[in-house]
Scaffold this active site. Structure first.
Site, PDB file in Angstrom:
ATOM      1  N   ILE A 111       0.617  -1.096   0.168  1.00  0.00           N
ATOM      2  CA  ILE A 111      -0.191   0.109   0.067  1.00  0.00           C
ATOM      3  C   ILE A 111       0.716   1.068   0.076  1.00  0.00           C
ATOM      4  CG2 ILE A 111      -1.774  -1.087   1.043  1.00  0.00           C
ATOM      5  CD1 ILE A 111      -1.056  -0.035   3.838  1.00  0.00           C
ATOM      6  N   GLY A 112       2.160   1.038   0.097  1.00  0.00           N
ATOM      7  CA  GLY A 112       2.900   2.412   0.251  1.00  0.00           C
ATOM      8  C   GLY A 112       4.442   1.953  -0.051  1.00  0.00           C
ATOM      9  N   GLU A 113       5.156   2.800  -0.667  1.00  0.00           N
ATOM     10  CA  GLU A 113       6.681   2.648  -1.069  1.00  0.00           C
ATOM     11  C   GLU A 113       7.269   3.980  -0.901  1.00  0.00           C
ATOM     12  OE1 GLU A 113       9.560   0.333  -3.862  1.00  0.00           O
ATOM     13  OE2 GLU A 113       7.616   0.147  -4.312  1.00  0.00           O
ATOM     14  N   GLY A 114       8.662   3.871  -0.240  1.00  0.00           N
ATOM     15  CA  GLY A 114       9.459   5.039  -0.238  1.00  0.00           C
ATOM     16  C   GLY A 114      10.766   4.504  -0.661  1.00  0.00           C
ATOM     17  N   GLY A 115      11.856   5.389  -0.754  1.00  0.00           N
ATOM     18  CA  GLY A 115      12.964   4.816  -1.118  1.00  0.00           C
ATOM     19  C   GLY A 115      13.744   4.158  -0.267  1.00  0.00           C
ATOM     20  N   VAL A 119       5.486  -0.557   2.683  1.00  0.00           N
ATOM     21  CA  VAL A 119       4.448  -0.628   3.628  1.00  0.00           C
ATOM     22  C   VAL A 119       3.433  -1.684   2.960  1.00  0.00           C
ATOM     23  CG1 VAL A 119       2.520   0.449   4.916  1.00  0.00           C
ATOM     24  CG2 VAL A 119       4.860   1.676   4.557  1.00  0.00           C
ATOM     25  N   LYS A 135       5.572  -2.250   8.076  1.00  0.00           N
ATOM     26  CA  LYS A 135       6.339  -1.401   7.570  1.00  0.00           C
ATOM     27  C   LYS A 135       7.832  -2.123   7.636  1.00  0.00           C
ATOM     28  CE  LYS A 135       8.154   3.265   6.658  1.00  0.00           C
ATOM     29  NZ  LYS A 135       7.902   4.774   6.988  1.00  0.00           N
ATOM     30  N   ASP A 228       7.315  17.325   9.650  1.00  0.00           N
ATOM     31  CA  ASP A 228       7.155  17.116   8.184  1.00  0.00           C
ATOM     32  C   ASP A 228       5.517  17.117   8.101  1.00  0.00           C
ATOM     33  OD1 ASP A 228       7.488  17.172   5.641  1.00  0.00           O
ATOM     34  OD2 ASP A 228       7.376  14.843   5.569  1.00  0.00           O
TER      35      ASP A 228
END
Length: 748
Positions: A111-115, A119, A135, A228
């Site tokens: 459901i989510g991805e960063g560098g 997740v 995560k 943030d």
């Protein structure tokens, strides 16, 4: 270069690399690298090499996936769950992880991805069965700096327990040693998207914002600064049919008060921004020795509130990134953002209309809604000097609640001295030069002049001190009375409020007394006390003339009608001259239409008509837009009435009849407008010699004025909100009667 410097250089490149991976748009990634590397060619080359290598790795596994998967299965069938099979499987694409287990959790969906992290939505089967968010650090991204930030986020969330903050449920490590933690699964969308998709009005947006302030206050009390805060880090989910905002992503959170989020060092590379530029406080952008504290989050909350109210951030994110690192910092540190109500003025008409539709309000009313208290609240949160901001998130939330409760807010309009100080800071060179010249001139006047001035100053010092003290005492008393009057107005005790503020209205008190003076002006007008109504309205109009971008044109319309009813022709003429001077170059059709209508309530000469022609042309062009009628039929019908009046005053009687008939489309929407149109038509037909038509139209106008005028004034909100519509009809009806009946009764 020693070993420590080499390690720092490598770690710095890793940090920039991880951040760049999160940016998918090539142009935005390029702008980020330009700012983050800040001219360091070695750093830029190293990061670009890492990014190129990542592309090759992604391409290799994408191309090899069909061939690799059977190999993995074969190896597993022979070697069971040996390390070779396990590591090779983990090297496949992220989709291959679905269905795997990490501890008691089964991975269901990414459901989510960063560098540096991914997740998943996962299912926990024991000891309870539930869906969670898991995560985990990406394979190959488990460097010291990444792990440190990962653990910092986990520790930050674990320290907090608030209904508006995503909760940490569990933590651990995979068999290969990659750390993970499990959070409450928040099913929602970012707050700005939720508000726009559901067309939430300002009150409901502020209700959600207050909950966010309470969540951030809880984090601050636990010693955590988010650093943030932005819409994508605040999701709105539905619980029992009620929208609940959830603050997420404490990935760059910082502990205060000596709390340690992790035993590992979180290294922030020099010249690397932590946060999102459009939501970043000036002290974050400055990156000086000044420590970042909880008031940095207050600034970010102010930006969020600004965006919830206007649909825009104070400074555009794309423009900040394109301006370069130095200019970006200068903008965030020195450039003052415009007020929310002024920001709306800068929007294109279509964009403004869309913004208003998302908030279920008409564009002019949206500007009026933000003017005053909401402007002050937002600008206090966005102060460059953090000592002038709200000192706590709870303080910001409470002031918003005071606004919703119609109570006096803590935020106030900046003083003239404070504005002057800001002007000096923005123009230091000019003021230094002017000051040097001034000092030279003063010195040239001689000792005798200086002694004379000093003697005169000493003579009047006591008198000035007494006068200033009396003035300050009077202003304090006036503000206190106005605050009391606000409560009386809310309780509908208007007589007591009127007596309390008698003699107070002035330009100095209009901004704080707006909520009192306007309803009292409406009340006085409904009662026929035109002198009192004009007194209140004149103050509001004077203040509007100092701030044309925030103009409340309805105050001007009310004032014009009150002066005509009062019979003060000289004051009415002065008002018309000032209105034309102020709004002659307006590009807003609403302001244009109301301005020339206000100036035509009585017969005028050719010079007045010439001065109003440009505004009338603007209003006429706005009615040609075939989509305009779908937006606000009632407003455009009033615009046609005003154009009929303009054509009649200009001697174009056929044009007046045409515009008048166009105004009567869907005529049942406003009887006061009908009465005015019939009076204009009667006068136009009379000038064309069509006596029967003139008498018929006049009869319709008189019937409505005689039988429905008082009922219209007594009709609840109509009495106080739109009494001037009926007064306009009565003014024009009197003129029509005088013209038609005086002619018919004259000797033939």
């Amino acid at each position: 270069m020693n070993r420590a410097m080499i390690d720092a250089s490598i770690q710095r490149a890793e940090d920039v690399f991880c951040a760049a991976l999160e940016i998918k748009n090539p142009d935005e990634r390029e702008a980020f690298l330009e700012n983050a590397c800040a001219g360091d060619l070695d750093l830029r080359a190293r990061v670009e090499a890492m990014l190129d290598s990542q592309k090759e790795v992604d391409r290799f596994f994408l191309d090899s996936l069909p061939a690799l998967k059977p190999t993995v299965e074969a190896c597993q069938s022979v070697a069971g769950t040996n390390d070779f099979g396990k590591n090779l499987e983990e090297s496949l694409s992220a989709d291959e992880d679905l269905g795997k287990r990490i501890g008691p959790y089964k991975l269901l969906q990414k459901i989510g991805e960063g560098g540096c992290g991914v997740v998943y939505m996962a299912e926990q089967e024991a000891p309870v069965r539930r869906r969670v968010a898991l995560k985990v650090i990406k394979l190959g991204m488990d460097t010291k700096s990444v792990i440190a930030r990962f653990e910092a986020e986990r520790q930050a969330l674990a320290m907090m327990d608030h209904p508006n903050i995503a909760r940490v449920l569990d933590a651990g490590a995979t068999e290969s040693g990659r750390p993970y933690f499990v959070m409450e699964l928040v099913r929602g969308i970012k707050i700005t998207a939720y508000c726009d998709e559901n067309c939430l009005d300002t009150r409901h947006r502020l209700d959600l914002f207050i909950q966010i302030c309470q969540a951030i206050q809880h984090a601050h009390q636990k010693g955590i600064i988010h650093r943030d805060i932005k819409p994508s880090n605040i999701l709105v989910t539905m619980q029992d049919g009620v929208p609940v905002p959830k603050v997420i992503d404490f990935g760059i959170a910082k502990a205060t008060g000596g709390e340690r989020l992790t035993d590992k060092t979180v290294f922030t590379a020099y010249e690397q921004f932590i946060g999102t530029p459009a939501y970043m406080s000036p002290e974050q952008a400055e990156m000086s020795a000044l420590d970042i504290d909880t008031r940095s989050d207050i600034y970010s909350l102010g930006v969020l509130l600004y965006e919830l109210l206007t649909g825009k951030t104070p400074f555009d994110q794309k423009e900040l990134l394109e301006s370069g690192l130095v200019e970006m910092r200068r903008t965030l540190r020195e450039q003052e953002p415009v007020r929310p109500s002024t920001k709306l003025k800068d929007l294109q008409p279509d964009e403004l209309t869309q913004t208003a539709v998302h908030r279920r309000v008409e564009p002019p009313k949206l500007k009026m809604l933000l003017k005053g208290d909401l402007d002050w609240i937002v600008m206090k949160a966005l102060e460059k000097d953090r000592n002038r901001r709200y000192q706590t998130a709870n303080g910001l939330g409470l002031d918003v609640q005071r606004y919703l409760n119609n109570e006096p807010v803590i935020a106030r309009s900046p003083s003239r001295l404070y504005r002057f100080q800001k002007l000096v800071r923005r123009n230091k060179i000019i003021f230094v030069a002017v000051g040097a010249v001034s000092l030279t001139l003063i010195a040239g006047l001689g000792t005798s002049t200086w002694l004379f001035l000093k003697e005169r100053e000493a003579r009047h010092e006591a008198q000035r001190g007494r006068a200033n003290e009396a003035l300050l005492r009077h202003q304090a008393e006036a503000r206190e009375k106005i605050a009391q009057a606000v409560l009386l107005v809310e309780q509908n005790r208007l007589d007591e409020a009127d007596q309390l503020v008698s003699g107070i209205p002035s330009p100095d008190t209009a901004l704080v007394g707006e909520a009192v003076f306007r309803p009292l002006a409406d009340r006085s007008a409904v009662q026929g006390n035109w002198r009192r109504a004009a007194e209140y309205l004149s103050v509001l109009v004077q203040v509007d003339q100092f701030e044309p971008s925030d103009i409340s044109t309805l105050d001007h319309t009310k004032y014009a009608a009150a002066l005509v009813e009062l019979g003060d022709r000289q004051s009415y003429e002065d008002f018309c001259r000032k209105s034309i001077s102020q709004f002659a170059n307006s590009t807003d059709p609403v302001i244009a239409e109301r301005t020339f209508k206000n100036c035509l309530l009585l017969p005028v000469d050719a010079s007045r008509l010439a001065a109003l022609t440009t505004l009338a042309d603007l209003a006429a062009k706005s009615t040609a837009d075939e989509n305009a009628w779908k937006i606000n039929t009632r407003m455009l019908q009033w615009r046609c009435l005003s154009l009929a009046l303009f054509e009649y005053r200009s001697g174009n009687y056929h044009g007046a009849i045409d515009w008048g008939n166009r105004s009567l489309v869907n005529h049942s929407t406003c009887e006061a407008r009908e009465a005015s149109v019939y009076a204009i038509l009667a006068m136009a037909y009379h000038q064309l010699g069509q006596t029967d038509n003139a008498r018929a139209e006049l009869a319709l106008s008189r019937d409505m004025i005689d039988h429905k005028f008082k009922a219209g004034l007594d009709a609840g909100d109509g009495a106080h909100g739109f009494w001037f519509d009926w007064i306009l009809g009565r003014i024009l009806e009197r003129e029509a009667i005088a013209n038609i009946e005086s002619t018919s009764s004259s000797p033939k």
